[in-house]
Scaffold this active site. Structure first.
Site, PDB file in Angstrom:
ATOM      1  N   ASP A  10       0.878  -1.158   0.000  1.00 37.16           N
ATOM      2  CA  ASP A  10       0.000   0.000   0.000  1.00 37.16           C
ATOM      3  C   ASP A  10       0.924   1.219   0.000  1.00 37.16           C
ATOM      4  OD1 ASP A  10      -2.351   1.669   0.490  1.00 37.16           O
ATOM      5  OD2 ASP A  10      -1.571   1.832   2.535  1.00 37.16           O
ATOM      6  N   ASP A  12      -0.075   5.109   0.950  1.00 33.98           N
ATOM      7  CA  ASP A  12      -0.312   6.060   2.031  1.00 33.98           C
ATOM      8  C   ASP A  12      -0.406   5.358   3.380  1.00 33.98           C
ATOM      9  OD1 ASP A  12      -0.524   8.486   0.433  1.00 33.98           O
ATOM     10  OD2 ASP A  12      -2.347   7.597  -0.374  1.00 33.98           O
ATOM     11  N   ASP A 168      -1.505  -0.717   6.129  1.00 29.90           N
ATOM     12  CA  ASP A 168      -1.660  -0.075   7.434  1.00 29.90           C
ATOM     13  C   ASP A 168      -3.115   0.060   7.862  1.00 29.90           C
ATOM     14  OD1 ASP A 168      -2.161   3.386   7.019  1.00 29.90           O
ATOM     15  OD2 ASP A 168      -2.099   1.952   5.376  1.00 29.90           O
TER      16      ASP A 168
END
Length: 195
Positions: A10, A12, A168
């Site tokens: 991922d 961001d 995250d």
């Protein structure tokens, strides 16, 4: 790493410490359209990884608003791009990606738009690490659906079950798991946890 044939990150909050800049951009865009203070920071983090337009639709439903998802998304993008100079990489994740370059195929699978993600990766000189970049623009349904991760695996030519994903946000973790991938959850940077 046994049995892992590709790694998918991922962007961001995983590769790039960009979530504070994204939240500030959200606040600016919503205030511009007369909806200041409707998006609380904890809710923002819980919705991490989801496409901007999907979040605007949800905010409209929850608060009885009539915000134009595309207009808010464009204003948010503009506000975020003005903050690219404030971003930095998440050192441990970037170091891992650099160490794997040339050893395993790697991709970015993100709920962000292509323009924003490409500019983010370029600003941090990370673009050359990845064989593929899959964004919300490349799939019909964003995270938590598995589509972005499945597309990344397909482009890398590796079965999803042989991919390791780094994520995250809850929506992203769920997306990678639904795609059949092993997932490593990346914790928030320490300075966020102290606040």
């Amino acid at each position: 790493m046994d049995g892992v044939e590709a790694v998918i990150f991922d962007c961001d909050g995983t590769l790039v410490n960009s979530m504070p800049a994204h939240f500030a951009a959200w606040c600016e865009a919503l205030a511009y359209y007369g909806a200041a203070n409707v998006f609380q920071e904890d809710v923002f983090y819980a919705m991490g990884g989801r496409p901007t337009t999907d979040i605007v639709v949800e905010l409209n439903d929850e608060y009885g608003l009539k915000l134009d998802p595309e207009a808010v998304a464009m204003k948010k993008r503009e506000a975020f791009l003005g903050q690219l100079h404030t971003l930095d990489g998440i050192d441990e994740v970037v170091a891992l990606a650099r160490s794997l370059r040339g050893k395993l195929p790697m991709a970015v699978a993100t709920g962000g738009t292509r323009l924003v993600i490409e500019k983010t990766l370029q600003a941090l000189e990370l673009s050359d690490l990845f064989d593929e970049v899959v964004t919300a623009d490349d799939v019909r349904v964003g995270k938590p659906a598995p589509d972005i991760y499945l597309k990344a695996a397909e482009l890398l030519g590796v079965a999803p079950g042989k991919c390791l994903a780094f994520e995250d946000a809850p929506a992203g973790i769920m997306a990678a798991q639904r795609a059949g991938m092993q997932v490593i959850a990346v914790p928030a940077p320490l300075e966020l946890l102290k606040g």
